[in-house]
Motif scaffolding. Sequence first.
Motif, PDB file in Angstrom:
ATOM      1  N   LEU A 246      65.518  -3.726 -19.485  1.00  0.00           N
ATOM      2  CA  LEU A 246      64.587  -4.433 -20.368  1.00  0.00           C
ATOM      3  C   LEU A 246      63.252  -4.707 -19.691  1.00  0.00           C
ATOM      4  O   LEU A 246      62.278  -5.067 -20.358  1.00  0.00           O
ATOM      5  N   PHE A 247      63.226  -4.536 -18.360  1.00  0.00           N
ATOM      6  CA  PHE A 247      62.011  -4.831 -17.600  1.00  0.00           C
ATOM      7  C   PHE A 247      61.429  -3.577 -16.933  1.00  0.00           C
ATOM      8  O   PHE A 247      60.506  -3.668 -16.135  1.00  0.00           O
ATOM      9  N   LYS A 248      61.976  -2.413 -17.280  1.00  0.00           N
ATOM     10  CA  LYS A 248      61.475  -1.161 -16.713  1.00  0.00           C
ATOM     11  C   LYS A 248      60.598  -0.418 -17.720  1.00  0.00           C
ATOM     12  O   LYS A 248      60.575  -0.729 -18.913  1.00  0.00           O
ATOM     13  N   ASN A 249      59.890   0.588 -17.215  1.00  0.00           N
ATOM     14  CA  ASN A 249      59.121   1.509 -18.057  1.00  0.00           C
ATOM     15  C   ASN A 249      58.129   0.782 -18.978  1.00  0.00           C
ATOM     16  O   ASN A 249      57.965   1.136 -20.150  1.00  0.00           O
ATOM     17  N   GLY A 250      57.497  -0.248 -18.441  1.00  0.00           N
ATOM     18  CA  GLY A 250      56.466  -0.954 -19.208  1.00  0.00           C
ATOM     19  C   GLY A 250      56.987  -1.933 -20.240  1.00  0.00           C
ATOM     20  O   GLY A 250      56.203  -2.445 -21.054  1.00  0.00           O
ATOM     21  N   LEU A 251      58.293  -2.237 -20.221  1.00  0.00           N
ATOM     22  CA  LEU A 251      58.873  -3.131 -21.217  1.00  0.00           C
ATOM     23  C   LEU A 251      58.825  -4.607 -20.810  1.00  0.00           C
ATOM     24  O   LEU A 251      59.031  -5.489 -21.638  1.00  0.00           O
ATOM     25  N   ALA A 252      58.582  -4.884 -19.531  1.00  0.00           N
ATOM     26  CA  ALA A 252      58.696  -6.251 -19.009  1.00  0.00           C
ATOM     27  C   ALA A 252      57.790  -7.241 -19.741  1.00  0.00           C
ATOM     28  O   ALA A 252      58.226  -8.337 -20.126  1.00  0.00           O
ATOM     29  N   ARG A 253      56.528  -6.878 -19.926  1.00  0.00           N
ATOM     30  CA  ARG A 253      55.580  -7.808 -20.541  1.00  0.00           C
ATOM     31  C   ARG A 253      56.038  -8.219 -21.936  1.00  0.00           C
ATOM     32  O   ARG A 253      56.100  -9.422 -22.259  1.00  0.00           O
ATOM     33  N   ASN A 254      56.371  -7.237 -22.769  1.00  0.00           N
ATOM     34  CA  ASN A 254      56.805  -7.571 -24.122  1.00  0.00           C
ATOM     35  C   ASN A 254      58.130  -8.319 -24.125  1.00  0.00           C
ATOM     36  O   ASN A 254      58.356  -9.196 -24.959  1.00  0.00           O
ATOM     37  N   THR A 255      59.034  -7.979 -23.205  1.00  0.00           N
ATOM     38  CA  THR A 255      60.321  -8.666 -23.147  1.00  0.00           C
ATOM     39  C   THR A 255      60.118 -10.165 -22.927  1.00  0.00           C
ATOM     40  O   THR A 255      60.699 -11.000 -23.632  1.00  0.00           O
ATOM     41  N   ILE A 256      59.271 -10.519 -21.960  1.00  0.00           N
ATOM     42  CA  ILE A 256      59.020 -11.934 -21.668  1.00  0.00           C
ATOM     43  C   ILE A 256      58.347 -12.632 -22.848  1.00  0.00           C
ATOM     44  O   ILE A 256      58.741 -13.737 -23.249  1.00  0.00           O
ATOM     45  N   ILE A 258      58.395 -11.719 -26.002  1.00  0.00           N
ATOM     46  CA  ILE A 258      59.356 -11.777 -27.111  1.00  0.00           C
ATOM     47  C   ILE A 258      60.287 -12.978 -26.926  1.00  0.00           C
ATOM     48  O   ILE A 258      60.594 -13.699 -27.880  1.00  0.00           O
ATOM     49  N   TRP A 259      60.734 -13.200 -25.694  1.00  0.00           N
ATOM     50  CA  TRP A 259      61.595 -14.353 -25.426  1.00  0.00           C
ATOM     51  C   TRP A 259      60.868 -15.667 -25.710  1.00  0.00           C
ATOM     52  O   TRP A 259      61.471 -16.603 -26.245  1.00  0.00           O
ATOM     53  N   VAL A 260      59.591 -15.744 -25.346  1.00  0.00           N
ATOM     54  CA  VAL A 260      58.804 -16.948 -25.633  1.00  0.00           C
ATOM     55  C   VAL A 260      58.774 -17.203 -27.142  1.00  0.00           C
ATOM     56  O   VAL A 260      59.012 -18.327 -27.618  1.00  0.00           O
ATOM     57  N   MET A 261      58.502 -16.144 -27.911  1.00  0.00           N
ATOM     58  CA  MET A 261      58.428 -16.294 -29.368  1.00  0.00           C
ATOM     59  C   MET A 261      59.782 -16.641 -29.963  1.00  0.00           C
ATOM     60  O   MET A 261      59.881 -17.478 -30.868  1.00  0.00           O
ATOM     61  N   PHE A 262      60.858 -16.012 -29.465  1.00  0.00           N
ATOM     62  CA  PHE A 262      62.192 -16.352 -29.944  1.00  0.00           C
ATOM     63  C   PHE A 262      62.477 -17.837 -29.719  1.00  0.00           C
ATOM     64  O   PHE A 262      63.023 -18.520 -30.595  1.00  0.00           O
ATOM     65  N   PHE A 263      62.125 -18.333 -28.554  1.00  0.00           N
ATOM     66  CA  PHE A 263      62.405 -19.733 -28.205  1.00  0.00           C
ATOM     67  C   PHE A 263      61.651 -20.690 -29.129  1.00  0.00           C
ATOM     68  O   PHE A 263      62.250 -21.606 -29.715  1.00  0.00           O
ATOM     69  N   VAL A 264      60.337 -20.496 -29.256  1.00  0.00           N
ATOM     70  CA  VAL A 264      59.542 -21.443 -30.043  1.00  0.00           C
ATOM     71  C   VAL A 264      59.858 -21.329 -31.536  1.00  0.00           C
ATOM     72  O   VAL A 264      59.828 -22.334 -32.257  1.00  0.00           O
ATOM     73  N   ASN A 265      60.176 -20.120 -31.995  1.00  0.00           N
ATOM     74  CA  ASN A 265      60.519 -19.961 -33.412  1.00  0.00           C
ATOM     75  C   ASN A 265      61.724 -20.809 -33.787  1.00  0.00           C
ATOM     76  O   ASN A 265      61.743 -21.494 -34.813  1.00  0.00           O
ATOM     77  N   GLY A 381      67.586 -11.723 -26.582  1.00  0.00           N
ATOM     78  CA  GLY A 381      66.571 -12.405 -27.391  1.00  0.00           C
ATOM     79  C   GLY A 381      67.204 -13.458 -28.279  1.00  0.00           C
ATOM     80  O   GLY A 381      66.694 -14.574 -28.419  1.00  0.00           O
ATOM     81  N   ALA A 382      68.359 -13.110 -28.878  1.00  0.00           N
ATOM     82  CA  ALA A 382      69.080 -14.068 -29.712  1.00  0.00           C
ATOM     83  C   ALA A 382      69.564 -15.248 -28.878  1.00  0.00           C
ATOM     84  O   ALA A 382      69.589 -16.389 -29.350  1.00  0.00           O
ATOM     85  N   GLY A 383      69.942 -14.977 -27.618  1.00  0.00           N
ATOM     86  CA  GLY A 383      70.361 -16.059 -26.728  1.00  0.00           C
ATOM     87  C   GLY A 383      69.233 -17.030 -26.465  1.00  0.00           C
ATOM     88  O   GLY A 383      69.415 -18.256 -26.492  1.00  0.00           O
ATOM     89  N   VAL A 384      68.039 -16.496 -26.229  1.00  0.00           N
ATOM     90  CA  VAL A 384      66.874 -17.345 -25.984  1.00  0.00           C
ATOM     91  C   VAL A 384      66.505 -18.130 -27.239  1.00  0.00           C
ATOM     92  O   VAL A 384      66.168 -19.320 -27.172  1.00  0.00           O
ATOM     93  N   THR A 385      66.570 -17.466 -28.404  1.00  0.00           N
ATOM     94  CA  THR A 385      66.215 -18.157 -29.652  1.00  0.00           C
ATOM     95  C   THR A 385      67.200 -19.277 -29.941  1.00  0.00           C
ATOM     96  O   THR A 385      66.829 -20.364 -30.390  1.00  0.00           O
ATOM     97  N   ARG A 386      68.493 -19.043 -29.653  1.00  0.00           N
ATOM     98  CA  ARG A 386      69.481 -20.096 -29.883  1.00  0.00           C
ATOM     99  C   ARG A 386      69.326 -21.230 -28.864  1.00  0.00           C
ATOM    100  O   ARG A 386      69.650 -22.378 -29.164  1.00  0.00           O
ATOM    101  N   LEU A 387      68.829 -20.897 -27.670  1.00  0.00           N
ATOM    102  CA  LEU A 387      68.568 -21.945 -26.676  1.00  0.00           C
ATOM    103  C   LEU A 387      67.500 -22.898 -27.206  1.00  0.00           C
ATOM    104  O   LEU A 387      67.634 -24.127 -27.111  1.00  0.00           O
ATOM    105  N   LEU A 426      49.235 -11.678 -27.031  1.00  0.00           N
ATOM    106  CA  LEU A 426      49.305 -10.997 -25.732  1.00  0.00           C
ATOM    107  C   LEU A 426      50.251  -9.803 -25.709  1.00  0.00           C
ATOM    108  O   LEU A 426      50.275  -9.058 -24.731  1.00  0.00           O
ATOM    109  N   THR A 427      51.044  -9.601 -26.762  1.00  0.00           N
ATOM    110  CA  THR A 427      51.995  -8.489 -26.756  1.00  0.00           C
ATOM    111  C   THR A 427      51.291  -7.146 -26.910  1.00  0.00           C
ATOM    112  O   THR A 427      50.176  -7.054 -27.421  1.00  0.00           O
ATOM    113  N   ARG A 428      51.994  -6.107 -26.467  1.00  0.00           N
ATOM    114  CA  ARG A 428      51.547  -4.731 -26.708  1.00  0.00           C
ATOM    115  C   ARG A 428      52.311  -4.163 -27.896  1.00  0.00           C
ATOM    116  O   ARG A 428      53.354  -4.686 -28.275  1.00  0.00           O
TER     117      ARG A 428
END
Length: 434
Positions: A246-256, A258-265, A381-387, A426-428
């Motif tokens: 989830l953090f390779k091949n340029g995915l790291a920025r969006n992964t983090i 996305i988790w922020v948005m899942f949490f606040v949502n 992502g669902a884990g973060v949103t439920r947190l 800030l997402t790509r």
Amino acid sequence: MAKVNVHRIIDNSKMNPYFSGIWIITFLALVVDGFDQAVYGAALPVLMKELSLSPTVSGLLGSASLWGSVLGALLLGYLTDKFGRKKTLIGCIVLFSLFTALCATVSNNIYIFALWRFFGGMGIAAITPVSNSLLSEYTPIKTRRFLLITNTIGITLGQMLTTLLAVWLIPILGWRGFFGVSILGLLLVPLVLKYIPETMVLLLKKKDKSEVVSILTKADPSFVPRPDDEYEMDEVQKVKVSIVELFKNGLARNTILIWVMFFVNMCLISTFLVWFPKIVTLMGYELKSALLLSTIYFLGQCLGYILAGKIAEKIGYKNSLFLYYVINGVFLFLVTVKTSTLMFAVTLFLFGFTLMPQGLLYPFATANYPIAIRATGLGLGAGVTRLGGAVAPIIVGVLIAQGIAPIGILRLLLIPVVFGAVAALLTRKAAFDS
């Protein structure tokens, strides 16, 4: 011998009854999921009275299922990798239907009640990510965005029906009978068994050629298989199933982000799910009026998803997310402005109508990852949103116990909205967005 790319055939297919059936069944699963998410909040005013619950204890009980969802979401990647998405979906439907219904058997033991809610929450966690993973794989590419976003209406429809049913059923059956209605979710199991396909990743790994052919001919009736065909998928979709991916091949920025948005949502959504009927009663409304006002909010959400799906088709997920965060923040503030009951209902409807970030975020996250790690990405992502959903009801319960005014509590929810808007900006563009 010809090599056949399975996902290209599905992507280039036209909408037909096979795809519609998958959409309808996952939609119904989300309706049941929505019921289980909203049942506690709808019954909370009665629960607090009958069980003599303080606001702080009520917040802790409200978060019990969400803590279960955190654990369930963290296990989701492993379960789907080992057993497949279809079996995982069935297991989760059984979990949340059975254990939510078991809450009806509790007398006055809040610890047993919390335990059943926790186990039910483990099932709730998987429904949305698994449904999105299935639809992202088994829908034509031209209609995929719209189908993914409108499918989320199922959750909100389930929540809206829950508040309507509460007005009718709680006076008749009491809160215990109301929780018992959840057992009807088990009726979905035979439908999933018969009509939902397994992911191609697992089928190709098992070399289940007959099932692959069966799916492709249903997806595209013009496809004619030959005995010597070899079935494959794009190499970019075949990565090792690992959290690290989830953090390779340029995915790291969006992964983090996305988790922020899942949490606040979910901080925002769970506050309304667990506490809104009670908050409205604290504003001076009767319980019946509070439940009907909640229904107006959910109705706005249901209708909003249709427009959100069309907007996402036009301007993409990233731009849609930012746009909706900004507009929703405006209507959230207007909800807190003292006015007539009619205007309160109208602004509440418009707030629900624009509360689309979570509905947009799941398909955005889906498009961010290759198929092989999609369930893992969505599961975490669902884990973060439920947190976020588990923390918010506790905080709100403490604030109510401290005597904070309902309007003040609602205005504090502007904080997660602002964080979500910044993260969206800030997402790509999603790597696998069509």
